[in-house]
Design a protein around this motif. Structure first.
Motif, PDB file in Angstrom:
ATOM      1  N   ALA A   1      -2.875   5.907   1.720  1.00 23.86           N
ATOM      2  CA  ALA A   1      -3.401   6.674   0.601  1.00 23.86           C
ATOM      3  C   ALA A   1      -3.962   5.770  -0.483  1.00 23.86           C
ATOM      4  O   ALA A   1      -4.825   6.182  -1.248  1.00 23.86           O
ATOM      5  CB  ALA A   1      -2.309   7.563   0.030  1.00 23.86           C
ATOM      6  N   ASP A   2      -3.470   4.543  -0.557  1.00 27.11           N
ATOM      7  CA  ASP A   2      -3.897   3.629  -1.613  1.00 27.11           C
ATOM      8  C   ASP A   2      -3.770   2.196  -1.101  1.00 27.11           C
ATOM      9  O   ASP A   2      -2.667   1.709  -0.899  1.00 27.11           O
ATOM     10  CB  ASP A   2      -3.022   3.837  -2.858  1.00 27.11           C
ATOM     11  N   GLN A   3      -4.905   1.556  -0.858  1.00 27.74           N
ATOM     12  CA  GLN A   3      -4.890   0.162  -0.414  1.00 27.74           C
ATOM     13  C   GLN A   3      -4.388  -0.715  -1.555  1.00 27.74           C
ATOM     14  O   GLN A   3      -4.880  -0.620  -2.670  1.00 27.74           O
ATOM     15  CB  GLN A   3      -6.299  -0.297  -0.035  1.00 27.74           C
TER      16      GLN A   3
ATOM     17  N   GLN B   1      -6.963  -2.872  -3.602  1.00 26.51           N
ATOM     18  CA  GLN B   1      -7.938  -2.128  -4.401  1.00 26.51           C
ATOM     19  C   GLN B   1      -7.266  -1.022  -5.214  1.00 26.51           C
ATOM     20  O   GLN B   1      -7.922  -0.146  -5.743  1.00 26.51           O
ATOM     21  CB  GLN B   1      -8.997  -1.477  -3.500  1.00 26.51           C
ATOM     22  N   SER B   2      -5.968  -1.084  -5.344  1.00 23.44           N
ATOM     23  CA  SER B   2      -5.210  -0.016  -5.977  1.00 23.44           C
ATOM     24  C   SER B   2      -5.611   0.231  -7.427  1.00 23.44           C
ATOM     25  O   SER B   2      -5.796  -0.698  -8.212  1.00 23.44           O
ATOM     26  CB  SER B   2      -3.716  -0.338  -5.933  1.00 23.44           C
ATOM     27  N   ALA B   3      -5.706   1.490  -7.779  1.00 24.80           N
ATOM     28  CA  ALA B   3      -5.943   1.868  -9.173  1.00 24.80           C
ATOM     29  C   ALA B   3      -4.776   1.427 -10.045  1.00 24.80           C
ATOM     30  O   ALA B   3      -4.927   1.219 -11.244  1.00 24.80           O
ATOM     31  CB  ALA B   3      -6.138   3.374  -9.272  1.00 24.80           C
ATOM     32  N   LEU B   4      -3.598   1.269  -9.441  1.00 25.31           N
ATOM     33  CA  LEU B   4      -2.429   0.819 -10.200  1.00 25.31           C
ATOM     34  C   LEU B   4      -2.651  -0.563 -10.807  1.00 25.31           C
ATOM     35  O   LEU B   4      -2.131  -0.867 -11.877  1.00 25.31           O
ATOM     36  CB  LEU B   4      -1.190   0.797  -9.309  1.00 25.31           C
TER      37      LEU B   4
ATOM     38  N   GLY C   1       0.827  -1.194   0.000  1.00 24.72           N
ATOM     39  CA  GLY C   1       0.000   0.000   0.000  1.00 24.72           C
ATOM     40  C   GLY C   1       0.869   1.254   0.000  1.00 24.72           C
ATOM     41  O   GLY C   1       2.045   1.210   0.365  1.00 24.72           O
ATOM     42  N   LEU C   2       0.285   2.357  -0.436  1.00 26.20           N
ATOM     43  CA  LEU C   2       0.988   3.640  -0.442  1.00 26.20           C
ATOM     44  C   LEU C   2       0.495   4.477   0.731  1.00 26.20           C
ATOM     45  O   LEU C   2      -0.715   4.567   0.970  1.00 26.20           O
ATOM     46  CB  LEU C   2       0.730   4.381  -1.758  1.00 26.20           C
TER      47      LEU C   2
ATOM     48  N   ARG D   1       0.727   8.211   3.156  1.00 23.50           N
ATOM     49  CA  ARG D   1       1.043   9.643   3.134  1.00 23.50           C
ATOM     50  C   ARG D   1       1.149  10.121   4.573  1.00 23.50           C
ATOM     51  O   ARG D   1       0.509   9.586   5.480  1.00 23.50           O
ATOM     52  CB  ARG D   1      -0.018  10.421   2.371  1.00 23.50           C
TER      53      ARG D   1
END
Length: 106
Positions: A87-89, A92-95, A74-75, A77
């Motif tokens: 900031a980004d699980q 479920q990441s958009a990446l 995960g990312l 912040r």
């Protein structure tokens, strides 16, 4: 990579050198130089000259395989003070939505 580097070289500087810091395309330019000097795609050069000799057989620029996607972190912040917030699980990441299908990239 080389075509991108050539187009990038036609753009004006965003600021005078040493007056401001930003993330740059320096890595992309270095990759283009490696491609020209070695005559092979950058990913192939890394694989043959660095990753395979080090036994890093599952390392690449792409996470196309499900077993690789499961290891994406995960990312985070920094919030006010010293606390962190995710900031980004990873799961479920958009990446993960913009990854190459298996077998389409090295």
């Amino acid at each position: 990579v080389l075509a991108f580097a050539e187009r990038l070289g036609q753009l004006p500087l965003r600021c005078q050198p040493a007056t401001r810091w930003e993330y740059s395309f320096g890595f992309d330019i270095a990759a283009a130089v490696v491609e020209v000097v070695t005559g092979q795609p950058f990913a192939e050069f890394l694989k043959r000259r660095i990753l395979q000799p080090l036994g890093m057989h599952d390392t690449s620029f792409h996470f196309a395989l499900p077993r690789q996607q499961a290891r994406i972190a995960g990312l985070f912040r920094r919030m006010s003070g010293a606390s962190l917030d995710i900031a980004d699980q990873a799961k479920q990441s958009a990446l993960l939505k913009c990854l190459d299908p298996p077998g389409t990239r090295s």
